[in-house]
Design an enzyme around this catalytic site. Structure first.
Site, PDB file in Angstrom:
ATOM      1  N   CYS A   1       1.761   5.099  -4.327  1.00 52.37           N
ATOM      2  CA  CYS A   1       1.614   3.102  -3.887  1.00 52.37           C
ATOM      3  C   CYS A   1       1.101   3.017  -5.423  1.00 52.37           C
ATOM      4  O   CYS A   1      -0.303   3.045  -5.675  1.00 52.37           O
ATOM      5  CB  CYS A   1       0.505   3.265  -2.656  1.00 52.37           C
ATOM      6  SG  CYS A   1       0.031   1.212  -2.409  1.00 52.37           S
TER       7      CYS A   1
ATOM      8  N   CYS B   1       5.042  -0.536  -8.612  1.00 57.93           N
ATOM      9  CA  CYS B   1       5.111  -1.212  -6.735  1.00 57.93           C
ATOM     10  C   CYS B   1       6.390  -0.420  -5.753  1.00 57.93           C
ATOM     11  O   CYS B   1       7.553  -0.580  -7.009  1.00 57.93           O
ATOM     12  CB  CYS B   1       5.552  -2.779  -6.509  1.00 57.93           C
ATOM     13  SG  CYS B   1       5.758  -2.577  -4.910  1.00 57.93           S
TER      14      CYS B   1
ATOM     15  N   HIS C   1       8.127  -0.137  -4.083  1.00 65.59           N
ATOM     16  CA  HIS C   1       9.448  -1.365  -3.259  1.00 65.59           C
ATOM     17  C   HIS C   1      10.595  -1.351  -5.020  1.00 65.59           C
ATOM     18  O   HIS C   1      11.557  -1.618  -4.225  1.00 65.59           O
ATOM     19  CB  HIS C   1       8.964  -2.517  -2.769  1.00 65.59           C
ATOM     20  CG  HIS C   1       8.276  -1.914  -1.556  1.00 65.59           C
ATOM     21  ND1 HIS C   1       7.148  -1.276  -1.303  1.00 65.59           N
ATOM     22  CD2 HIS C   1       8.924  -2.500   0.222  1.00 65.59           C
ATOM     23  CE1 HIS C   1       6.839  -1.606  -0.534  1.00 65.59           C
ATOM     24  NE2 HIS C   1       7.767  -1.916   0.801  1.00 65.59           N
TER      25      HIS C   1
ATOM     26  N   GLU D   1      11.831  -4.733   2.083  1.00 67.02           N
ATOM     27  CA  GLU D   1      11.917  -4.066   3.346  1.00 67.02           C
ATOM     28  C   GLU D   1      12.931  -4.858   4.258  1.00 67.02           C
ATOM     29  O   GLU D   1      13.351  -4.214   5.511  1.00 67.02           O
ATOM     30  CB  GLU D   1      10.156  -4.989   4.198  1.00 67.02           C
ATOM     31  CG  GLU D   1       9.077  -4.423   3.311  1.00 67.02           C
ATOM     32  CD  GLU D   1       8.529  -3.035   3.727  1.00 67.02           C
ATOM     33  OE1 GLU D   1       8.685  -3.157   5.429  1.00 67.02           O
ATOM     34  OE2 GLU D   1       7.696  -2.209   2.711  1.00 67.02           O
TER      35      GLU D   1
ATOM     36  N   ASP E   1       1.821   6.441   0.971  1.00 62.19           N
ATOM     37  CA  ASP E   1       1.919   4.754   0.878  1.00 62.19           C
ATOM     38  C   ASP E   1       1.291   4.044   2.219  1.00 62.19           C
ATOM     39  O   ASP E   1       1.047   4.378   2.893  1.00 62.19           O
ATOM     40  CB  ASP E   1       3.336   4.463   0.480  1.00 62.19           C
ATOM     41  CG  ASP E   1       3.670   3.628  -0.081  1.00 62.19           C
ATOM     42  OD1 ASP E   1       2.991   3.487  -1.195  1.00 62.19           O
ATOM     43  OD2 ASP E   1       4.449   2.444   0.659  1.00 62.19           O
ATOM     44  N   SER E   2       1.082   2.596   1.343  1.00 58.38           N
ATOM     45  CA  SER E   2       1.088   1.899   2.602  1.00 58.38           C
ATOM     46  C   SER E   2       1.881   1.627   2.903  1.00 58.38           C
ATOM     47  O   SER E   2       1.528   0.748   4.301  1.00 58.38           O
ATOM     48  CB  SER E   2       0.819   0.898   1.977  1.00 58.38           C
ATOM     49  OG  SER E   2       1.912   0.104   1.196  1.00 58.38           O
TER      50      SER E   2
HETATM   51  N1  DGL Z   1       3.063   0.161  -2.049  1.00 59.95           N
HETATM   52  C1  DGL Z   1       2.769  -0.610  -2.396  1.00 59.95           C
HETATM   53  C2  DGL Z   1       2.634  -0.754  -3.679  1.00 59.95           C
HETATM   54  O1  DGL Z   1       3.006  -0.007  -4.595  1.00 59.95           O
HETATM   55  C3  DGL Z   1       3.096  -2.376  -1.922  1.00 59.95           C
HETATM   56  C4  DGL Z   1       3.550  -3.018  -0.365  1.00 59.95           C
HETATM   57  C5  DGL Z   1       2.569  -3.127  -0.440  1.00 59.95           C
HETATM   58  O2  DGL Z   1       1.831  -4.376  -0.887  1.00 59.95           O
HETATM   59  O3  DGL Z   1       1.594  -2.649   0.126  1.00 59.95           O
HETATM   60  O4  DGL Z   1       1.825  -1.543  -4.782  1.00 59.95           O
END
Ligand code: DGL
Length: 248
Positions: free
Chosen positions: A70, A180, A182, A150, A7-8
């Protein structure tokens, strides 16, 4: 079986939570690119480059499968990652769409797609749903939710203002795609905002169903060992994991 989860940043832990709850794997190697999060505001070339660099990290481990938790990466870099690796890579968009199709087959269902700017701009959800015949789609980038989550803001007036800002003029949805990583953490708040309480599609739950149906991975005997790595502040990420994952 050893799985990598990419993930990012911290968001992919929402997918890890589902994997742990279902005891699917012996070992989960989680890598969050916390040095460069967010990906959702970047353009495609950058997202592809970062994602291919993340594959190099996983070369240190003998993984059997990689899950790109992600949505932004799944929308923009899945094909490039698959071409560059020898193991199977599963994204979160296809599972999310399958979960929706299984639960709400009526094509006039009003569907709200939420996600980062990059995910919504890719039109991946919109095009794949339209190809299946769904025609009542609203897609909005709800990037403000990412920093709120976050910050550990899962409810309350600040989040409510953001919900109002994004959703006050849209058609009432019967289903919401949490596009997403989050957003599952604020799923209750999003659902609670709409009077008719839409069905929520969560990447983590969708991927568990996908792994069972498409890959025959049903687990329940896995040792469930989680190892967390990050490109920056790994201790911070491990603390977040403790908070988000609780006792699973
Ligand atoms: N993990 C990213 C997603 O699911 C969200 C956070 C980001 O912008 O990196 O799209």
């Amino acid at each position: 079986m050893r799985v990598g989860v990419f993930d990012s940043g911290a968001g992919g832990l929402s997918v890890v939570k589902s994997l742990l709850e279902h005891k699917l794997f012996d070992e989960i190697i989680y890598y969050g690119d916390t040095a460069r999060v967010p990906y959702g505001t970047k353009d495609k070339n950058t997202i592809v480059r970062y994602s291919l660099e993340a594959l190099e990290f996983f070369n240190n481990f003998d993984i059997d499968l990689l899950i790109t938790a992600c949505n932004t990466v799944s929308a923009h870099a899945l094909q490039e990652m698959r071409e560059a690796s020898s193991y199977e890579i599963v994204g979160v968009i296809e599972p999310g769409i399958r979960a929706l199709k299984n639960k709400l087959p009526q094509k006039d269902t009003s569907i709200l797609i939420t996600g980062t700017r990059a995910t919504i701009a890719s039109k991946r959800y919109q095009l794949e749903l339209a190809a299946l015949g769904y025609h009542n789609l609203t897609a909005i980038q709800t990037g403000l939710f990412v920093p709120l989550v976050e910050e550990g803001i899962f409810d309350g007036p600040l989040l409510h203002e953001a919900l109002k800002y994004y959703f006050k003029e849209i058609p009432l949805p019967s289903a919401v795609i949490l596009g997403c990583t989050h957003f599952p953490l604020i799923s209750d708040a999003i659902k609670g905002y709409f009077e008719q309480k839409p069905l929520m599609i969560h990447s983590g739950e969708a991927i568990v169903e996908h792994l069972a149906e498409q890959c025959g991975i049903t687990g329940s005997n896995g040792e469930n060992h989680l190892r967390i790595f990050a490109s920056d502040n790994v201790e911070g990420l491990r603390r977040t994991a403790k908070g988000w994952l609780g006792d699973v």
